[in-house]
Design an enzyme around this catalytic site. Structure first.
Site, PDB file in Angstrom:
ATOM      1  N   ALA A 117      35.827 -48.765  -2.548  1.00 25.16           N
ATOM      2  CA  ALA A 117      35.747 -49.472  -1.487  1.00 25.16           C
ATOM      3  C   ALA A 117      36.284 -47.948  -0.183  1.00 25.16           C
ATOM      4  O   ALA A 117      35.355 -48.408   0.788  1.00 25.16           O
ATOM      5  CB  ALA A 117      36.528 -50.534  -1.104  1.00 25.16           C
TER       6      ALA A 117
ATOM      7  N   ASP B 140      37.141 -54.965  -2.357  1.00 20.71           N
ATOM      8  CA  ASP B 140      36.291 -54.958  -1.874  1.00 20.71           C
ATOM      9  C   ASP B 140      35.878 -55.471  -0.961  1.00 20.71           C
ATOM     10  O   ASP B 140      35.448 -54.693   0.204  1.00 20.71           O
ATOM     11  CB  ASP B 140      35.212 -54.747  -3.331  1.00 20.71           C
TER      12      ASP B 140
ATOM     13  N   ASN C 245      35.842 -57.944  -6.499  1.00 18.92           N
ATOM     14  CA  ASN C 245      36.224 -56.907  -7.026  1.00 18.92           C
ATOM     15  C   ASN C 245      35.582 -56.171  -8.373  1.00 18.92           C
ATOM     16  O   ASN C 245      34.540 -56.984  -8.463  1.00 18.92           O
ATOM     17  CB  ASN C 245      38.040 -56.736  -6.918  1.00 18.92           C
ATOM     18  N   LYS C 246      35.475 -55.502  -8.961  1.00 24.75           N
ATOM     19  CA  LYS C 246      35.240 -54.567  -9.959  1.00 24.75           C
ATOM     20  C   LYS C 246      34.839 -55.665 -10.614  1.00 24.75           C
ATOM     21  O   LYS C 246      36.090 -56.576 -10.971  1.00 24.75           O
ATOM     22  CB  LYS C 246      35.914 -53.342 -10.456  1.00 24.75           C
TER      23      LYS C 246
ATOM     24  N   GLN D 258      35.146 -46.980 -14.526  1.00 22.17           N
ATOM     25  CA  GLN D 258      35.907 -45.701 -13.446  1.00 22.17           C
ATOM     26  C   GLN D 258      37.435 -46.312 -14.203  1.00 22.17           C
ATOM     27  O   GLN D 258      38.465 -45.206 -13.413  1.00 22.17           O
ATOM     28  CB  GLN D 258      35.843 -46.760 -12.159  1.00 22.17           C
TER      29      GLN D 258
END
Ligand code: MRU
Length: 353
Positions: free
Chosen positions: A53, A238, A248-249, A197
């Site tokens: 982000a 994010d 978020n992810k 990630q």
């Protein structure tokens, strides 16, 4: 952060060229990617050469600067408006990207048609945003480290470290501060399928910084928590809605629900620029859906040192690839910001302004 003894930021700009650590090559190769035009920077954001982000916020601000450099034609305003839409169209979920584009665009457009002045102003604005991004990360680190005591076992998801920011990161910043203060911490890093990630970037960062850590499959969270092996969860964000709901992810939501079940504090770390006051709740956050190929294929290193992409799913099947999920505020113990740790609720959020 230092890589092989040299200090790097994740992304930076020199005149109209943007430089970024190529996150597609990590953890196998450390390479710097150069982008000369705003369209190249847009592609780098889309393809995730730069990601996270905070880092894509800085990248978007720099792309807007490049667009000002390129706007020499009869109708610079028209060109810039088109460029702005293009940059905003790269990735829809992270709020920092829109925040940076708006700031840089507005700063420059006021100075047109004086091109020289406009360029001066946009460069200054984008650099300031990148610097603020870095300073906020330091503040979040310092503040968040107060939550970490000696011997803690911390779970994090995705990469909200220095690669996800200009430097230092959000969720990992408190971990780094605690580590530097001599506290013994152990980080459980969930892989973060499909792009990995956690396994690729967070693990690489922690290894580089000498922080003890273990990679676990995304599906290991319940097991670890049930066994009492996690003391604290910290992830990034994010976009945070005005009521504290947080995108978020993908995979963050299940970790938050599990943390509540097992009485483990679950914190989000994010700068105030990630908060979207115009977004009343999580339902309104646009969730990016990415190409199914990211699920169906994986890229890795062969024994002879080549990067290769192979299919890992049954041929003939399709995949769905949402990149984020939304954690309702009720599952969030607190939000670590650069101004302090607050409750994930509308009143506390408003007080930050
Ligand atoms: O890798 P991305 O850009 O798809 O992931 C976004 C994120 O960076 C994470 O969700 C992260 O936790 C946000 S904070 C850097």
């Amino acid at each position: 952060m230092k890589v092989k003894g040299k200090e790097y930021r994740t992304i930076w700009i020199e005149k109209s060229t943007v430089f970024m650590i190529n996150q597609l090559s990590l953890p196998f190769r450390f390479e710097i990617y150069e982008s000369k035009t705003y369209l190249e920077t847009c592609d780098a954001i889309k393809n995730m050469i730069v990601r996270g982000a905070g880092a894509i916020g800085a990248a978007a601000g720099f792309a807007m600067v490049q667009a000002f450099y390129e706007a020499r034609y009869k109708n610079p305003k028209g060109f810039l408006e088109k460029a702005r839409k293009h940059i905003e169209g790269t990735r829809p979920t992270a709020r920092d990207l829109f925040y940076a584009v708006e700031k840089v665009y507005q700063a420059g457009i006021r100075e047109l048609p004086d091109r020289k002045k406009a360029l001066e102003v946009v460069e200054m604005e984008a650099r300031t945003l990148a610097m603020e991004n870095e300073m906020n990360a330091y503040s979040m680190g310092k503040i968040g480290a107060s939550l970490i005591s000696d011997g803690m076992r911390i779970l994090t998801h995705c990469n909200a470290g220095w690669l996800g920011f200009v430097n230092m990161g959000s969720a990992l910043a408190p971990v780094y501060f605690a580590h530097w203060a001599g506290k013994r911490v152990h980080v459980y890093v969930s892989e973060t399928r499909p792009r990995g990630q956690g396994a690729r970037l967070t693990a690489w960062e922690l290894h580089n910084e000498g922080v003890a850590h273990t990679i676990v499959a995304d599906t290991a969270t319940a097991y670890l928590m049930a066994k009492g092996r996690i003391d604290l969860v910290i992830t990034g964000a994010d976009r945070i809605a005005a009521n504290g709901d947080t995108a978020n992810k993908l995979g963050t939501l299940e970790k938050a629900i599990l943390a509540k079940e097992y009485n483990i504090p679950f914190y989000i770390a994010a700068p105030i620029s990630t908060i979207d006051l115009e977004c009343p709740s999580g339902e309104h956050i646009i969730i990016e859906e990415r190409d199914e190929k990211e699920v169906l294929f994986q890229t890795g290193l062969t024994n002879d040192g080549r990067m290769e992409t192979i299919r890992v799913c049954s041929p003939g099947s399709h995949a769905l690839n949402p990149a984020f999920d939304v954690t309702p505020a009720k599952y969030i113990t607190g939000i670590i910001t650069e101004k302090g740790i607050i409750k994930a609720e509308a009143r506390a959020i408003l007080k930050l302004y």
